[in-house]
Design an enzyme around this catalytic site. Structure first.
Site, mmCIF file in Angstrom:
data_model
loop_
_atom_site.group_PDB
_atom_site.id
_atom_site.type_symbol
_atom_site.label_atom_id
_atom_site.label_comp_id
_atom_site.label_asym_id
_atom_site.label_seq_id
_atom_site.Cartn_x
_atom_site.Cartn_y
_atom_site.Cartn_z
ATOM 1 N N SER A 234 86.266 12.445 39.008
ATOM 2 C CA SER A 234 85.338 13.120 39.907
ATOM 3 C C SER A 234 84.215 12.249 40.465
ATOM 4 O O SER A 234 83.476 12.681 41.336
ATOM 5 C CB SER A 234 84.718 14.341 39.206
ATOM 6 O OG SER A 234 83.938 13.949 38.103
ATOM 7 N N LYS A 279 77.152 20.353 37.460
ATOM 8 C CA LYS A 279 76.730 19.077 38.049
ATOM 9 C C LYS A 279 75.515 19.263 38.964
ATOM 10 O O LYS A 279 74.668 18.366 39.050
ATOM 11 C CB LYS A 279 77.899 18.434 38.786
ATOM 12 C CG LYS A 279 78.994 17.987 37.823
ATOM 13 C CD LYS A 279 80.162 17.332 38.519
ATOM 14 C CE LYS A 279 81.189 16.886 37.474
ATOM 15 N NZ LYS A 279 82.338 16.178 38.071
#
Length: 339
Positions: A234, A279
């Site tokens: 990611s 996140k």
């Protein structure tokens, strides 16, 4: 007597507390991780410095015990997942970790390729073999090859790609033996494995492994990327932006703290990831000004939409920017005023 009962109760209580830590439940728990500046991690030889910073964002993921499970039930932005949502069929935690680390390696290679090509610099590859990521139970490789094994040769022939390996094995017949030259924990050994038909496809033979390429990218100027034990694909987008920024004179950061997430392929296309909400929380706590989120071509329920909602819920001042590819992020940054 009462003193003995009290001491016994305290011992029992202590044992239960310790057991709660070490007893694993059939779940994984994820929570916000960190937002980490990339400049100390990525070093391009004689690269340019930026006034601001690019940051990767992470999610903390681990097997649940009683306490982490209860904590995740009580707090926002902590999620509980059943084992089958994280591990592939028959995959062990060790195989999962190996898969995540190799996904990170692939992400780094794609990011380097994209950034150098966008900067007008030639990129070459050297193939060094394959890594075993998963071993299928009941197939011949079980107990002979292990996740993390580095396969250098098959039948004394160096491999030039994983596709070549698959083609070579596919031409064998049931009962044929393959000789693998394997590096395992810095020890080189020979492992013999017979091929056999797959249970779900008797017309196809194999040994029962999932694999990824071990490729070395060759570029000038040279680059080092030190990710330690960070796993998963990611960070690809943010890697590519940091590398590109060090390769080019124009400072894309312009004094801003820029976080984000998203996979990246060799063509620069940005893909969705898991844990976008966590996140956002991590980036907000780190003081990010901007957050790049995968737009998924504007689909409803995209990472970008989830990021927007989370930023609003936590009253973040970050600007959430949708991106579908590397160029979207660069074009946005080029239009930014200096901070």
């Amino acid at each position: 007597m009462r003193k003995k009962i009290y001491i016994g109760s305290m011992i029992l209580f202590s044992l239960l507390m310790i057991g709660g830590v070490f007893y694993s439940l059939p779940y994984y728990v994820s929570k916000p991780g960190m937002a980490k500046e990339l400049e100390p991690i990525i070093q391009v030889e004689d690269g340019f410095d930026g006034k601001g910073s690019f940051m990767l964002t992470t999610v903390r993921m681990g097997r649940a015990n009683i306490y982490s499970y209860i904590e995740a039930m009580l707090f926002d932005y902590e999620e509980i997942y059943p084992l089958e949502a994280i591990l592939h069929d028959t995959e062990s935690p060790e195989e999962y970790n190996a898969r995540q680390l190799h996904a990170m390696s692939g992400s780094k290679l794609n990011a380097i390729e994209v950034a150098y090509k966008k900067a007008g610099i030639t990129v070459d590859y050297k193939f060094n073999g394959i890594y075993v990521v998963q071993v299928i139970p009941g197939m011949p490789a079980e107990g002979k090859l292990l996740p993390g094994d580095h396969v250098i040769k098959v039948d004394e022939k160096p491999l030039t790609s994983s596709a070549e390996f698959i083609d070579y094995v596919g031409k064998k017949i049931a009962g044929d033996q393959l000789s693998f030259t394997v590096n395992r924990k810095n020890d080189t050994k020979t492992v013999n494995v017979n091929v056999q038909p797959f249970k779900d496809n008797p017309n196809k033979v194999g040994i029962g492994i999932s694999l990824v390429d071990d490729k070395e990218i060759i570029v000038k100027p040279e680059i080092t990327v030190n990710t330690d034990e960070i796993g998963g694909p990611s960070a690809g987008l943010m890697f590519s932006l940091e590398i590109y920024n060090q390769l080019t004179k124009e400072d894309l950061t312009k004094g801003y703290r820029i976080a984000g997430t998203g996979t990246i392929d060799s063509e620069g296309i940005v893909g969705p990831i898991g844990g976008i909400e966590q996140k956002i929380v991590a980036a907000d706590k780190a003081g990010a000004d901007i957050f790049f989120a995968p737009n998924e071509n504007g689909n409803s329920g995209s990472n970008y939409q989830a990021a927007l909602k989370t930023a609003e819920d936590i009253k973040s001042k970050m600007k959430i920017i949708p991106v579908d590819d590397f160029d979207d992020a660069v074009n946005y940054l080029k239009k930014l005023p200096m901070k």
